[in-house]
Scaffold this motif. Structure first.
Motif, PDB file in Angstrom:
ATOM      1  N   THR A 125       0.846  -1.312  -0.047  1.00  0.00           N
ATOM      2  CA  THR A 125      -0.214  -0.449   0.151  1.00  0.00           C
ATOM      3  C   THR A 125       1.305   1.272   0.086  1.00  0.00           C
ATOM      4  O   THR A 125       2.310   1.249  -0.001  1.00  0.00           O
ATOM      5  CB  THR A 125      -1.323   0.382   1.051  1.00  0.00           C
ATOM      6  N   SER A 126       0.304   2.313  -0.305  1.00  0.00           N
ATOM      7  CA  SER A 126       1.148   3.284  -0.181  1.00  0.00           C
ATOM      8  C   SER A 126       0.845   4.640   1.575  1.00  0.00           C
ATOM      9  O   SER A 126      -0.269   4.054   2.405  1.00  0.00           O
ATOM     10  CB  SER A 126       1.004   4.602  -0.767  1.00  0.00           C
ATOM     11  N   ASN A 127       1.480   5.437   1.669  1.00  0.00           N
ATOM     12  CA  ASN A 127       1.131   6.181   2.356  1.00  0.00           C
ATOM     13  C   ASN A 127      -0.273   6.823   2.605  1.00  0.00           C
ATOM     14  O   ASN A 127      -1.087   7.294   3.655  1.00  0.00           O
ATOM     15  CB  ASN A 127       2.165   7.314   3.177  1.00  0.00           C
ATOM     16  N   ASP A 130       5.581   4.101  -3.079  1.00  0.00           N
ATOM     17  CA  ASP A 130       4.887   5.449  -3.432  1.00  0.00           C
ATOM     18  C   ASP A 130       3.516   5.350  -4.171  1.00  0.00           C
ATOM     19  O   ASP A 130       2.696   6.095  -3.738  1.00  0.00           O
ATOM     20  CB  ASP A 130       6.560   5.585  -4.419  1.00  0.00           C
ATOM     21  N   SER A 131       3.376   4.422  -5.035  1.00  0.00           N
ATOM     22  CA  SER A 131       1.917   4.319  -5.382  1.00  0.00           C
ATOM     23  C   SER A 131       1.671   3.152  -5.653  1.00  0.00           C
ATOM     24  O   SER A 131       2.441   2.545  -6.807  1.00  0.00           O
ATOM     25  CB  SER A 131       2.050   5.127  -7.380  1.00  0.00           C
ATOM     26  N   ALA A 132       0.957   2.746  -5.334  1.00  0.00           N
ATOM     27  CA  ALA A 132       0.106   1.861  -4.965  1.00  0.00           C
ATOM     28  C   ALA A 132      -0.712   0.600  -5.963  1.00  0.00           C
ATOM     29  O   ALA A 132      -1.023  -0.477  -5.966  1.00  0.00           O
ATOM     30  CB  ALA A 132      -0.878   1.409  -3.656  1.00  0.00           C
ATOM     31  N   HIS A 164       5.148  -0.282   2.770  1.00  0.00           N
ATOM     32  CA  HIS A 164       4.470   0.943   2.078  1.00  0.00           C
ATOM     33  C   HIS A 164       5.345   1.399   0.407  1.00  0.00           C
ATOM     34  O   HIS A 164       6.971   1.192   0.012  1.00  0.00           O
ATOM     35  CB  HIS A 164       4.621   2.585   3.054  1.00  0.00           C
ATOM     36  N   GLN A 206      -1.884  12.935  -5.828  1.00  0.00           N
ATOM     37  CA  GLN A 206      -0.289  12.955  -7.413  1.00  0.00           C
ATOM     38  C   GLN A 206      -0.326  14.354  -8.080  1.00  0.00           C
ATOM     39  O   GLN A 206       0.201  14.377  -8.433  1.00  0.00           O
ATOM     40  CB  GLN A 206      -0.698  11.633  -7.243  1.00  0.00           C
TER      41      GLN A 206
END
Length: 594
Positions: free
Chosen positions: A354-356, A375-377, A373, A523
Motif C-alpha cells: 500500500t502507500s502512505n 510510493d504509488s500503490a 509502503h 499525485q
C-alpha cells in the motif's frame, strides 16, 4: 421382446436408477435411466431424472429436450417445471426460465426452490424488488436455503443497502460457517460500509482466516528454492482477473517493464475464462497455469513445485478469489495487493502492499498483514484509445455538469443526497450518470425517483448506459466536475477521469477504499478537492463550480500531469517493485538464518 419381460426390465432398471441417484452414484444412475429410455422412450421418471443429472453436468441443451418431453407427459408437475426453468436459465433464456419457475410456483406454492429459481432469474434481469420478494417467499417455505440468504445479501449489496446485505450474509454463514465464498461476500460488504469500523472488520476477517486454516496443511519449509540473495526472483500472481478486467489494466502497466534478470513472473489463473487481454498478458509470464479445477491442496503443491519465491494475491475477497489457498503457505513470502482494499484475515499472508496516502503507518492495527509502503500503490495502463480532451463543456453550455460513471452499487442514499444538495447549491447544474445498470429502465426510474425524493427534478439528470471504450471516454468531454462516491471511492474510473482532464471531488475516510480519491488527487496536485466530511465535500463542489476559469485551466493540463505521475508511470512502479521484492527476499533470508 415380450411386453411383460420389457416392463419388468424397465421397472428393475428404473428402481436401480432411482436408488443409484439417491446414493449420489450419478454415473450409474445416468446409465440406467438411459437404458430405461431405450426400452421406453416415454418413461416420465427416466426422462425427468436423466434431465436432472444432465443439468448437474451443465448439459443444458439435452436436459431441456428431455424435460420438455417429461412436461408433455405430466404438464402439472411442479418439479418438472422447476427443472425446465433451470435448463432455460443455463441456456441463457431468462424470459423462458422465469416463466417456468412462475409456473412451478403456481402449481406448488410451497416449492421453495422454484421461488429461489425465479428470484435468481429476475435478479439477473435487474428486477431487484421482485427478486427480494421471491427470495423471502423461498425462505418462508424453507428457511435453511443458504443460497436464498446469500443471494438476498447480493441483491441488497447491488442496491447499496449494505446493512441488509451484511445481515443476510451473516444468516447464510450461520447455516454453514465453512462457506468461505459467502464469508468473502460478507467481508466485501463490511469493508465497504461506513457502519462497520476497521476493528470490527478485522475481527470478522480473522474468523475467515481461522476457517481457511482448518482445511490447510501449511508448508513451513521450501527446500526446492535457491536461497541466494542475488538470484532472479520468481514472483507468482494468483488472480481470477487476468482478462478484460480493471486488475489486468493495472498490472499490464508495469509487468512488461521488469528487468528479466531480476524478476521472473508466473501466473496462476483461478478461472479458465480467457480473452484477448489474457492472451496478451501471457506474453509477460514465464509460465501460466490455470488452477480453476484444482483443489487448494493440489494448487498449493503446484505453486510449491513451481519454486515461487513471492506469491501475490490480486483478488482479496472479490469474486473468484482463492484466498484459502494462501493458508497452505506454498511460497515463503505472500503478499496482498491491488485487487482488494482491506486485510484478508489470512495470517499466512505476510504483507499488504500500500502507500502512505492510502494507509498511513498508524493504520497498522487494521491488518493481520504487515504494511509495506510504496510510493504509488496503483498504476494503470494508459488507455489505448484516440480520444482528445476537449474544452470545458460549461463554456459552451452555460451551466456546470457534474458526473458519475460509477456502478450504482456504490451510490448509497447518503451519496445521492449529498450530490442532490450540490445541485441545489449550484443553479442550473446537471448531473450525468453513466453505468451498465442504466440499460435497465427499472434502474433509471429508481435513480430518478431517488433524486426527486431529494428535491431534484428529473430534467436535471442525464442518464446513459455503458458503451464501448471510445464512446465511454468521449463521454467525459460532457463533464466539468466528477463526483467520487464514498465511503467506497472509485478505482479505475478515477484514473480515467483524470486522464480525460476531469477533476473530481472526493471525501477522505479512515480506510484504504475511502482514501483512493485522496491518494490519486494528491499525485496530480489537486489535494484541495478532497474533503474530510460531507459538508466539506459539498462546499468544495460548490466553490469549484463557481470558478469556470480555474476549471478550464486545470482541464487543459490535467492529462499531461496525470500521465507523468505515478498513476500511469509503469516503468517507475516496476523499478520500485524490483527493490521491494528484493528487500522482502532479504528479510526472508535473514529470518531463515536465525
Amino acid at each position: 421382446m415380450p411386453v411383460n419381460q420389457k416392463n419388468d426390465l424397465v421397472k428393475k432398471a428404473l428402481a436401480l436408477g432411482v436408488s443409484s441417484y439417491q446414493s449420489a452414484n450419478f454415473p450409474q444412475a445416468k446409465s440406467l435411466f438411459q437404458k430405461v429410455l431405450q426400452l421406453d422412450d416415454n418413461n416420465f421418471y427416466a426422462l425427468h431424472f436423466l434431465g436432472i443429472i444432465l443439468l448437474q453436468e451443465h448439459n443444458y441443451k439435452i436436459a431441456h429436450l428431455l424435460l420438455v418431453k417429461a412436461q408433455s407427459l405430466k404438464p402439472k408437475d411442479a418439479e418438472v417445471a422447476h427443472h425446465l426453468g433451470l435448463a432455460f436459465k443455463g441456456l441463457g433464456d431468462a424470459n423462458k426460465a422465469s416463466y417456468c419457475f412462475a409456473k412451478a410456483v403456481k402449481l406448488q406454492p410451497s416449492l421453495a426452490v422454484a421461488h429461489l429459481g425465479y428470484a435468481d432469474v429476475v435478479s439477473s434481469m435487474g428486477r431487484y424488488e421482485e427478486a427480494i420478494k421471491a427470495y423471502l417467499a423461498a425462505l418462508k417455505h424453507d428457511s435453511t436455503l443458504i443460497k436464498a440468504h446469500n443471494n438476498l445479501g447480493t441483491v441488497y449489496r447491488k442496491k447499496a443497502d449494505l446493512a441488509s446485505a451484511i445481515a443476510f450474509y451473516k444468516s447464510a454463514l450461520v447455516l454453514d460457517p465453512s462457506r468461505l465464498d459467502i464469508h468473502s461476500n460478507l467481508l466485501m460488504c463490511m469493508a465497504s460500509s461506513d457502519g462497520v469500523s476497521p476493528s470490527e472488520y478485522l475481527k470478522e476477517a480473522l474468523c475467515y482466516g481461522t476457517q481457511a486454516q482448518k482445511t490447510a496443511d501449511s508448508y513451513t519449509d521450501w527446500p526446492l528454492l535457491d536461497k541466494s540473495s542475488g538470484k532472479t526472483l520468481n514472483v507468482g500472481f494468483v488472480s481470477g482477473d487476468l482478462r478484460n478486467h480493471p486488475v489486468a489494466a493495472f498490472i499490464e502497466s508495469f509487468i512488461g517493464c521488469f528487468d528479466d534478470g531480476k524478476i521472473s513472473l508466473t501466473a496462476f489463473s483461478t478461472t479458465s475464462q480467457v480473452d484477448k487481454v489474457s492472451e496478451r498478458l501471457k506474453g509477460y509470464f514465464k509460465d501460466w497455469h490455470c488452477i480453476e479445477a484444482l483443489t487448494d491442496k493440489d494448487a498449493a503443491t503446484l505453486i510449491y513445485q513451481s519454486k515461487v519465491d513471492i506469491l501475490i494475491d490480486l483478488s482479496g475477497h472479490t469474486a473468484g478469489n482463492r484466498l484459502s489457498l494462501f493458508a497452505w503457505k506454498p511460497a515463503p513470502i505472500q503478499v496482498s495487493w491491488i485487487g482488494y482494499f482491506a486485510s484478508t484475515g489470512v495470517s499466512e499472508i505476510d504483507y499488504i502492499l500500500t502507500s502512505n496516502a492510502l494507509s498511513p503507518p498508524e493504520y497498522e492495527s487494521h491488518y493481520i498483514e504487515q504494511q509495506w509502503h510504496i510510493d504509488s500503490a496503483g498504476c494503470l495502463k494508459v488507455p489505448s484509445v484516440d480520444v482528445v480532451v476537449e474544452s470545458l463543456p460549461a463554456l459552451k453550455n452555460g451551466y456546470v455538469t457534474f458526473g458519475s460513471f460509477h456502478s450504482l452499487a456504490k451510490l448509497s442514499d447518503a451519496v445521492i443526497e449529498t450530490w442532490c444538495e450540490i445541485l441545489h447549491r449550484v443553479p442550473n447544474s446537471k448531473l450525468f450518470f453513466k453505468c451498465k445498470e442504466l440499460v435497465d429502465s427499472a434502474f433509471r426510474e429508481r435513480l430518478i425517483a431517488k433524486c426527486e425524493g431529494f428535491g431534484i427534478d428529473g430534467n436535471r439528470l442525464l442518464l446513459e448506459e455503458a458503451s464501448p471504450l471510445p464512446e465511454y471516454f468521449e463521454a467525459y468531454n460532457s463533464i466539468d466536475i466528477g463526483l467520487d462516491p464514498f465511503p467506497y471511492n472509485s478505482g479505475t474510473v478515477s484514473y480515467h477521469s483524470l486522464w480525460m482532464g476531469v477533476p473530481y471531488i472526493a471525501l477522505k475516510g479512515d480506510r484504504i477504499l475511502s482514501r483512493i480519491g485522496f491518494a490519486n488527487l494528491s499525485q496530480v496536485g489537486l489535494g484541495a478537492l478532497v474533503a474530510n466530511d460531507r459538508e466539506g465535500y459539498v462546499e468544495r463542489a460548490v466553490q469549484f463550480a463557481s470558478n469556470i476559469e480555474e476549471l478550464a485551466s486545470i482541464r487543459a493540463g490535467l492529462r499531461e500531469k496525470a500521465v507523468r505521475s505515478g498513476l500511469f508511470d509503469g516503468l517507475k512502479i516496476a523499478k520500485e517493485l524490483e527493490h521491494v521484492f528484493r528487500d522482502m527476499w532479504q528479510c526472508h533470508l535473514q529470518k531463515d538464518n536465525k
